[in-house]
Design a protein around this motif. Structure first.
Motif, PDB file in Angstrom:
ATOM      1  N   UNK A 113       1.989   1.257   7.013  1.00 22.79           N
ATOM      2  CA  UNK A 113       1.221   0.455   7.410  1.00 22.79           C
ATOM      3  C   UNK A 113      -0.041   1.964   8.946  1.00 22.79           C
ATOM      4  N   UNK A 114       0.421   2.960   8.985  1.00 22.90           N
ATOM      5  CA  UNK A 114      -0.448   3.924   9.448  1.00 22.90           C
ATOM      6  C   UNK A 114      -1.576   4.556   8.623  1.00 22.90           C
ATOM      7  N   UNK A 115      -1.313   4.961   7.175  1.00 25.13           N
ATOM      8  CA  UNK A 115      -2.086   4.958   6.309  1.00 25.13           C
ATOM      9  C   UNK A 115      -3.311   3.927   5.987  1.00 25.13           C
ATOM     10  N   UNK A 116      -3.221   3.014   5.928  1.00 21.64           N
ATOM     11  CA  UNK A 116      -3.736   1.908   5.573  1.00 21.64           C
ATOM     12  C   UNK A 116      -4.722   1.523   6.681  1.00 21.64           C
ATOM     13  N   UNK A 117      -3.884   1.971   8.155  1.00 15.79           N
ATOM     14  CA  UNK A 117      -5.314   1.506   9.371  1.00 15.79           C
ATOM     15  C   UNK A 117      -5.981   3.281   9.020  1.00 15.79           C
ATOM     16  N   UNK A 118      -5.640   3.861   8.728  1.00 13.30           N
ATOM     17  CA  UNK A 118      -6.281   4.945   9.032  1.00 13.30           C
ATOM     18  C   UNK A 118      -7.417   5.185   7.875  1.00 13.30           C
ATOM     19  N   UNK A 119      -7.218   4.813   6.909  1.00 12.75           N
ATOM     20  CA  UNK A 119      -8.236   4.438   5.980  1.00 12.75           C
ATOM     21  C   UNK A 119      -9.316   3.090   5.509  1.00 12.75           C
ATOM     22  N   UNK A 164       1.610  -2.619  -4.005  1.00 14.40           N
ATOM     23  CA  UNK A 164       0.260  -1.453  -3.562  1.00 14.40           C
ATOM     24  C   UNK A 164      -0.596  -1.456  -3.253  1.00 14.40           C
ATOM     25  N   UNK A 165      -1.178  -0.408  -3.082  1.00 13.28           N
ATOM     26  CA  UNK A 165      -2.837  -0.366  -2.033  1.00 13.28           C
ATOM     27  C   UNK A 165      -3.277   0.783  -2.543  1.00 13.28           C
ATOM     28  N   UNK A 224      -9.963   7.920  -3.623  1.00 17.12           N
ATOM     29  CA  UNK A 224      -9.020   6.936  -4.041  1.00 17.12           C
ATOM     30  C   UNK A 224      -7.447   7.154  -3.939  1.00 17.12           C
ATOM     31  N   UNK A 225      -6.869   6.620  -2.816  1.00 22.27           N
ATOM     32  CA  UNK A 225      -5.602   7.010  -2.546  1.00 22.27           C
ATOM     33  C   UNK A 225      -4.558   6.034  -3.141  1.00 22.27           C
ATOM     34  N   UNK A 226      -4.033   5.329  -4.415  1.00 25.68           N
ATOM     35  CA  UNK A 226      -3.191   4.273  -4.846  1.00 25.68           C
ATOM     36  C   UNK A 226      -1.930   5.197  -3.797  1.00 25.68           C
ATOM     37  N   UNK A 227      -1.728   3.623  -2.944  1.00 30.29           N
ATOM     38  CA  UNK A 227       0.038   4.002  -2.901  1.00 30.29           C
ATOM     39  C   UNK A 227       1.075   2.575  -3.057  1.00 30.29           C
ATOM     40  N   UNK A 228       1.704   3.141  -3.883  1.00 31.24           N
ATOM     41  CA  UNK A 228       2.806   2.307  -4.258  1.00 31.24           C
ATOM     42  C   UNK A 228       3.748   2.410  -2.658  1.00 31.24           C
ATOM     43  N   UNK A 263     -10.419 -11.422 -14.786  1.00 32.24           N
ATOM     44  CA  UNK A 263      -9.976 -11.378 -13.157  1.00 32.24           C
ATOM     45  C   UNK A 263      -9.540  -9.616 -13.358  1.00 32.24           C
ATOM     46  N   UNK A 264      -9.994  -9.187 -12.815  1.00 32.52           N
ATOM     47  CA  UNK A 264      -9.465  -8.237 -12.654  1.00 32.52           C
ATOM     48  C   UNK A 264      -9.967  -6.795 -11.081  1.00 32.52           C
ATOM     49  N   UNK A 265      -9.654  -5.908 -11.098  1.00 29.05           N
ATOM     50  CA  UNK A 265      -9.552  -5.245  -9.080  1.00 29.05           C
ATOM     51  C   UNK A 265      -8.565  -4.680  -8.630  1.00 29.05           C
ATOM     52  N   UNK A 266      -8.548  -4.057  -7.777  1.00 29.35           N
ATOM     53  CA  UNK A 266      -7.863  -3.226  -6.569  1.00 29.35           C
ATOM     54  C   UNK A 266      -7.211  -3.991  -5.844  1.00 29.35           C
ATOM     55  N   UNK A 267      -5.628  -3.397  -5.582  1.00 35.18           N
ATOM     56  CA  UNK A 267      -5.317  -4.330  -4.647  1.00 35.18           C
ATOM     57  C   UNK A 267      -5.605  -2.773  -2.584  1.00 35.18           C
TER      58      UNK A 267
END
Ligand code: GTP
Length: 556
Positions: A24-30, A60-61, A73-77, A237-241
């Motif tokens: 959650x913190x990593x998502x907020x900070x980025x 995944x985010x 681009x940081x992919x967090x799983x 369709x394709x994309x990022x999460x």
């Protein structure tokens, strides 16, 4: 995004050490999510995850992070912590180059810390040790650093001390991700090649596959093939999460994202499969060792008319959770159903809860059992001790790691709960399959008014037959409400009865307490009684509540 500015990582930890809070913190900070109280456990999307406060399914985010003037681009799983879900962890790891290994500053190294460390170590990932919850009064990061040095052979200087809850030093974690984890080795000039590491079924759009692109690029409209079935699909369709779906035009080498390509059948999106362009076939990626089911239980519809609905619910849910094995089965008492294999008891309970919550299905789950191999020879005469100690390692002066060889049957139902309560929550536990061992086992039946309940037939160790038969009869007596006739609850080995309990006859008149004539109140009570009846299952002439099957196996 060039591959050298991409980092793929996951967070691994023992349960409750703070993965979801750090995520959650990593998502907020980025800037992926807003900083509000409401955004708690953003990656825990399933209702069962929020209710139980645990992560079941990896999410995944993709995060954007600026560091020294460069965009990364940081992919967090995100990964689950409980021992039952370690299959999800190894799957996530295969899409990453590094991990954050979280250890609670108070609890120190626990069983799943060790198990998850080895998953990452064997996959040769960069491991960043993170000591969380340093804000706690009794936090002892010094001691935890010594443990990490001793058990994992990682220099203590590499540890990052944080408080995920308060946000302390979380920025250092992001910097370490950029500085210490290598970028994925993936070239955009290679032919397109992607690993399917997860997939979900969406009622309207079909299969949504999560992929890690190992080479080349893929665009909307491209014709792709899967290595497993060699069928062709067009990318819709394709994309990022982020962590919600964020459609893009292309996915490149090194990226992690989602893809929808008109896969309609549950069998088309195999986890571990390789996707490639139709005109540029590639060698398939290694994929995954299939997860091994350890606990088996029967699942039956409450009513046979609900069979087709339940079948499609189970099919769709197993697409989202490929570690469940399914076989058709039928029972005299319960009709047509399935025999499902799970990784553990929590896994089974979560699956059942998801069936009810996400698919509105009502199921009867029979008592869980573990697999045995029967060998018809005198070698069974060999007397076995039920647990054999294998080794013992002191992690420090307060904690010891012990290895035992156990019959799976002894650990499957309630060993974890018992261990937790005996050690006031301090002990932790992990297991792996050590193969089959010979043992002196016999088959025990449970009878209701003389009629065997085949779902409750168990295999028990000869020495345990009497106490376990007695305990099962007592618990069954407690789980079955009194009915209009007397019920004999018996345990038997062959034709020999070894235990018996009696449930006295009783007619429950729910209206007895309603003097006078409040009709709405009467209707309410009758409705409640009728609802109670729905949760019952008839065996012979006896009504058995559906949770009785599992209650019976739990020890008090
Ligand atoms: P699973 O997903 O079920 O494996 O759990 P988890 O590892 O994701 O743990 P989670 O983030 O849900 O945190 C578990 C508990 O620890 C929660 O009650 C958090 O509020 C708490 N917690 C997490 N980080 C910190 C921290 O830095 N300090 C304190 N005091 N509590 C924390």
């Amino acid at each position: 995004f060039p591959a050298e500015r991409i980092r793929n990582f996951c967070i691994i930890a023992h349960i409750d050490h703070g993965k979801s809070t750090l995520a959650d913190r990593l998502l907020e900070m980025t800037g992926a999510i807003a900083k509000t109280e409401k955004n708690k456990q953003v990656l825990d999307k399933l209702q069962v995850e929020r209710e139980r406060g645990i992560t079941v399914k990896a999410q995944t985010a993709s995060l954007f992070y600026s560091h020294e003037g460069e965009q990364y681009l940081l992919n967090l799983i995100d990964t689950p912590g409980h021992v039952d879900f370690s299959y999800e962890v190894s799957r996530s790891i295969s899409a990453c180059q590094g991990v954050l290994l979280i250890v609670d500053a108070n609890q120190g190294i626990q069983a799943q810390t060790v198990a998850n460390f080895y998953l990452a170590f064997e996959a040769q990932l960069t491991i960043i040790p993170v000591i969380n919850k340093i804000d706690l009064k009794n936090a002892d990061p010094e001691r935890v650093e010594s443990q990490i040095e001793k058990v994992f052979d990682i220099p203590r200087e590499e540890c990052i001390r944080i408080s995920a809850k308060q946000g302390t030093n979380v920025e250092m974690v992001l910097q370490a991700v950029v500085n210490r984890i290598p970028p994925p080795v993936a070239s955009i000039d290679d032919p397109f090649k992607a690993l399917v590491f997860d997939s979900n079924f969406d009622h309207y759009r079909g299969v949504v596959a999560n992929i890690a692109v190992f080479g080349g690029q893929v665009r909307k409209g491209d014709k792709i093939m899967s290595a497993h079935l060699a069928k062709t699909y067009e990318v819709n369709e394709l994309g990022l999460l982020r962590p919600d779906e964020h459609p893009t035009q292309k996915l490149f080498a090194g990226q992690v994202g989602y893809i929808i390509a008109g896969m309609k059948d549950v069998k088309e999106a195999q986890i571990g499969d390789t996707l490639y362009l139709q005109e540029q076939p590639v060698k398939a990626l290694p994929g995954f060792k299939p997860a091994k089911a350890m606990v088996f239980a029967g699942m039956y519809p409450m009513d046979q008319s609900e069979y087709p609905g339940l079948r499609s619910a189970i099919e769709r849910l197993t697409l989202n959770d490929s570690s469940v094995t399914v076989q058709r089965d039928s029972s005299l008492a319960l009709g047509a159903g399935w025999r499902l294999g799970f990784l553990g008891l929590l896994h089974m309970e979560v699956f059942n809860q998801r069936l009810e919550q996400e698919y509105n299905a009502s199921v009867i789950v029979t008592a869980p059992t573990v697999p045995y191999k029967a060998v018809l020879s005198s070698a069974k005469l060999i007397k076995n001790r039920r647990a054999i100690q294998k080794n013992m390692v002191y992690i420090d002066d307060q904690r010891v790691m012990m290895k035992y060889l156990f019959p799976l049957n002894e650990v499957v139902v309630d060993f974890y709960d018992l261990l937790k309560s005996l050690s006031s929550g301090y002990a932790s536990f992990d297991y792996e399959n050590a193969g089959y061992q010979a043992a002196d086992l016999i088959k025990m039946d449970i009878l209701l008014n003389g009629r065997p309940v085949e779902e409750l037939t168990t295999i028990v160790h000869r020495e345990r037959a009497y106490p376990s038969g007695k305990a099962m009869c007592e618990r069954l007596k407690d789980s079955i409400p009194r009915q209009m006739f007397e019920i004999a609850v018996q345990a038997a080995i062959g034709s020999k009865i070894i235990a018996r309990e009696t449930i006295k006859a009783f007619r429950k008149n729910v209206l007895a307490k309603c003097y006078g004539g409040d009709i709405t109140r009467k209707m309410k009570l009758l409705k409640r009684q009728a609802e109670g009846k729905k949760k019952m299952r008839r065996i012979g002439n006896v009504e058995v509540p559906k949770d009785a099957f599992i209650n019976v196996l739990k020890r008090k």
